[in-house]
Write an enzyme that holds these catalytic residues in place. Sequence first.
Site, mmCIF file in Angstrom:
data_model
loop_
_atom_site.group_PDB
_atom_site.id
_atom_site.type_symbol
_atom_site.label_atom_id
_atom_site.label_comp_id
_atom_site.label_asym_id
_atom_site.label_seq_id
_atom_site.Cartn_x
_atom_site.Cartn_y
_atom_site.Cartn_z
ATOM 1 C CB SER A 141 -12.436 37.866 110.044
ATOM 2 O OG SER A 141 -11.101 38.312 110.109
ATOM 3 C CE1 TYR A 166 -13.829 42.608 108.377
ATOM 4 C CE2 TYR A 166 -11.834 41.742 109.377
ATOM 5 C CZ TYR A 166 -12.857 41.632 108.462
ATOM 6 O OH TYR A 166 -12.923 40.541 107.633
#
Length: 353
Positions: A141, A166
Amino acid sequence: MKVLVTGAAGFIGANLVIRLLKDEPAVDILGIDSLNDYYDPSIKNFRLEEIDKTVKEHPDCKWTFVKGNIADKALIDWIFSEFKPKIVVNLAAQAGVRYSITNPDAYIESNIIGFYNILEACRHSYDNGEDGVRHLVYASSSSVYGSNKKVPYSTEDKVDNPVSLYAATKKSNELMAHAYSKLYDIPSTGLRFFTVYGPAGRPDMAYFGFTNKLIRGEKIKIFNYGNCKRDFTYIDDIVEGVTRVMHKAPERKTGDDGLPIPPYAIYNIGNNNPENLLYFVQILQEELVSNGVLPKEYDFESHKELVPMQPGDVPITYADTIPLECDFGFKPSTSLREGLNKFVKWYKSFYYE
């Protein structure tokens, strides 16, 4: 070609499966997804229905779906022993920056334990002299870049200061994959995705959430007082990048010490064109009006609220895509207006027709 796609009912996963069924002759795909209720399961079911339609149009291809969690080690081991995938695309993950602040357990289970299970299964696919997995492709990501001030973000940049759990789990995936590539000679490629959007996307993403709130007459919150930029990347561009990468695994080589040089790579997949959040909202509202989802006289100004930055957010995301262009001859190019127009058309047909 035998391909395992985890997160197969997810936004990127389902679109990837459909693309492979259309483009890869006699492809044999096994998809796994937990179908959890992090967001509206009806959208996941819609994606699976679209896959089923595509399978019927390509009878030479095979599609098998397994409902399950990649954190279930016994299930993953069984899938690898029975299906024997040659390419593994790991897209299963608990997504969302803000959700990780209040629900960290979900991220450790899926993104750390689940990914470990995939790596271990890839490792043991070579047992007893088997050919095993030829390429592991996994989702990372843009969040790993944290609040880096140097832009555009390069895969050569240091990314040791995540601003959300995350992001930390995605950086951990890259480190784990590197270790397994080095120790067990597993060809692996991590893909740092930048703000993926499009039809049948995730409702927790801004473009989807804004649309839902505007239709309900609620205010939309624009963080950092609108001084945010995002490298919005249309889903078809993401899938194009993934399919190209799948077919070109990092080369296995042996170092001077007689040990494997890790067959490991990382790429950004982004639009290389960050857009201001206020401009993004303007385009979205224009498309909602032009497609008849909202009336022309809708008072957008009264439904906007400029608010401070939220924990875990960053002011800008901006992908350096030169390595992707050099190695695969591809650069995402779908404009924001074109992508949002397609999303709004889908939204209207899904919810109103």
